[in-house]
Design a protein around this motif. Structure first.
Motif, mmCIF file in Angstrom:
data_model
loop_
_atom_site.group_PDB
_atom_site.id
_atom_site.type_symbol
_atom_site.label_atom_id
_atom_site.label_comp_id
_atom_site.label_asym_id
_atom_site.label_seq_id
_atom_site.Cartn_x
_atom_site.Cartn_y
_atom_site.Cartn_z
ATOM 1 N N ALA A 223 33.220 -0.827 -77.584
ATOM 2 C CA ALA A 223 33.978 -2.005 -78.013
ATOM 3 C C ALA A 223 34.364 -2.876 -76.822
ATOM 4 O O ALA A 223 34.451 -4.099 -76.932
ATOM 5 N N LEU A 224 34.598 -2.243 -75.703
ATOM 6 C CA LEU A 224 34.997 -2.995 -74.520
ATOM 7 C C LEU A 224 33.786 -3.476 -73.733
ATOM 8 O O LEU A 224 33.930 -4.170 -72.723
ATOM 9 N N GLY A 225 32.623 -3.089 -74.171
ATOM 10 C CA GLY A 225 31.428 -3.491 -73.456
ATOM 11 C C GLY A 225 31.321 -2.852 -72.090
ATOM 12 O O GLY A 225 30.787 -3.445 -71.155
ATOM 13 N N MET A 226 31.810 -1.655 -71.979
ATOM 14 C CA MET A 226 31.649 -0.949 -70.702
ATOM 15 C C MET A 226 31.099 0.441 -70.963
ATOM 16 O O MET A 226 31.041 0.903 -72.100
ATOM 17 N N GLY A 227 30.669 1.088 -69.906
ATOM 18 C CA GLY A 227 30.135 2.432 -70.056
ATOM 19 C C GLY A 227 31.247 3.455 -70.167
ATOM 20 O O GLY A 227 32.383 3.194 -69.744
ATOM 21 N N PRO A 228 30.930 4.602 -70.711
ATOM 22 C CA PRO A 228 31.920 5.665 -70.861
ATOM 23 C C PRO A 228 32.497 6.104 -69.519
ATOM 24 O O PRO A 228 33.690 6.413 -69.423
ATOM 25 N N THR A 229 31.655 6.099 -68.516
ATOM 26 C CA THR A 229 32.140 6.515 -67.193
ATOM 27 C C THR A 229 33.185 5.539 -66.672
ATOM 28 O O THR A 229 34.203 5.941 -66.104
ATOM 29 N N ASP A 230 32.932 4.262 -66.859
ATOM 30 C CA ASP A 230 33.882 3.256 -66.410
ATOM 31 C C ASP A 230 35.223 3.420 -67.126
ATOM 32 O O ASP A 230 36.292 3.297 -66.524
ATOM 33 N N LEU A 231 35.137 3.693 -68.420
ATOM 34 C CA LEU A 231 36.379 3.870 -69.172
ATOM 35 C C LEU A 231 37.130 5.103 -68.693
ATOM 36 O O LEU A 231 38.358 5.086 -68.547
ATOM 37 N N TYR A 232 36.397 6.160 -68.431
ATOM 38 C CA TYR A 232 37.043 7.353 -67.899
ATOM 39 C C TYR A 232 37.734 7.049 -66.570
ATOM 40 O O TYR A 232 38.861 7.495 -66.324
ATOM 41 N N ALA A 233 37.058 6.300 -65.733
ATOM 42 C CA ALA A 233 37.641 5.961 -64.432
ATOM 43 C C ALA A 233 38.945 5.184 -64.612
ATOM 44 O O ALA A 233 39.929 5.423 -63.908
ATOM 45 N N MET A 234 38.962 4.286 -65.560
ATOM 46 C CA MET A 234 40.191 3.540 -65.822
ATOM 47 C C MET A 234 41.309 4.486 -66.249
ATOM 48 O O MET A 234 42.462 4.335 -65.841
ATOM 49 N N GLY A 235 40.945 5.466 -67.065
ATOM 50 C CA GLY A 235 41.942 6.444 -67.492
ATOM 51 C C GLY A 235 42.488 7.233 -66.312
ATOM 52 O O GLY A 235 43.698 7.426 -66.179
ATOM 53 N N ALA A 236 41.591 7.643 -65.442
ATOM 54 C CA ALA A 236 42.014 8.408 -64.274
ATOM 55 C C ALA A 236 42.938 7.570 -63.394
ATOM 56 O O ALA A 236 43.939 8.061 -62.869
ATOM 57 N N LEU A 237 42.619 6.279 -63.252
ATOM 58 C CA LEU A 237 43.451 5.406 -62.429
ATOM 59 C C LEU A 237 44.814 5.182 -63.084
ATOM 60 O O LEU A 237 45.844 5.120 -62.405
ATOM 61 N N ALA A 238 44.810 5.084 -64.392
ATOM 62 C CA ALA A 238 46.082 4.911 -65.092
ATOM 63 C C ALA A 238 46.979 6.125 -64.864
ATOM 64 O O ALA A 238 48.199 6.003 -64.725
#
Lengths: 153, 153
Positions: free
Chosen positions: B32-47
């Motif tokens: 939905a965000l137009g990004m890869g799963p890895t990128d989303l995971y990275a955002m979670g880790a940074l959060a």
DNA sequence: GTTAATATCTGCATTGAAGCAGATAATGAA
DNA sequence: TTCATTATCTGCTTCAATGCAGATATTAAC
């Protein structure tokens, strides 16, 4: 996860990390198996449902039917999955997991299974009931969230 | 999830479906965000961590440092993340989430959050404590499983 | 101060996942 | 039968994610 209830604050601490770890585990498992996360998810769905049509897989994964055909091709080439023509409607293709072959998949999932079993074993029956209740209700909650997210495109 | 304890059998029913739903949610959110799963995971880790060096992100994601540079580039171009030179060691690059900008990310996660909050609200404090205990222990269990999986390559 | 080690970045190339549009086949309806 | 609909597949193309190897900059060791 913000809340005025103090007991819920405890969840705010641990829940995001937990979710993050689950997501990481999915990604790492896919990496280790040399497949994409979508393919691994599809295998999980097939393990749960037994068999799904190509179209059902397309809906679940959010892929086009063309992309789903290719996904099935990839899984089939690995011997993880088998195509079966639906006798009821020969346009349809039923996809089912091939049991004994998925050794590598089981192997990849076994560390998590083992670790989790140890954790579950430490809870008493009443506590297990609480956890089971949560899991039973959270699963449809996540699926509903997925539909909502997809609608908003 | 097989077990001789009858109370654990209940988990065998619901837990795999639950995990599958969580994974699906992660994939659908990324889509939905137009990004890869890895990128989303990275955002979670940074959060969760606030800031991580490029190298730490590489280790967490299991990517090479080169691929991680590109991952950071992608997130930075979306305005989700900022690069900060580490004053302690100027070879290092600290990556931190940009707060107010991540509106779309929050929006994508809000259906799940809302649905889960409703579920959590229905448990009493004792039950919440059980859940929190589970989450707190399952997270490292998953992370340990990830390490184990990665070692076996 | 020179050398080695570390952290990140860049250029280049590859691969794989995915979309799209049209083809094929099967079903259902008139 | 004929036409419309549905389910899957195929050919083609595109794009993004990643690896790898070498470059650069910084720090640490001697």
């Amino acid at each position: 996860m913000e809340s005025s209830r103090p007991d819920l604050a405890a969840l705010g601490e641990v829940y995001p990390r937990y979710l993050n770890a689950v997501v990481l585990h999915g990604l790492a498992t896919a990496q280790a198996l040399g497949m994409g996360p979508t393919d691994l998810y599809a295998m999980g769905a097939l393990a749960l449902e037994g068999r799904l049509t190509s179209g059902e897989l397309a809906v679940r994964t959010g892929l086009t039917t063309g992309a789903t055909t290719r996904l099935i091709d990839r899984l089939e080439q690995r011997g993880l999955v088998r195509r079966v023509l639906d006798p009821e409607d020969r346009r349809r293709v039923l996809v089912e997991a091939v049991e004994s072959d998925g050794v590598d998949l089981d192997a990849a999932l076994s560390p998590a299974r083992r670790n989790l079993e140890a954790i579950f074993a430490s809870f008493d029956p009443d506590q297990i009931a609480v956890l089971a209740d949560y899991f039973a209700r959270a699963a449809p909650a996540f699926r509903a969230a997925v539909e909502e997210i997809r609608k908003g495109e």
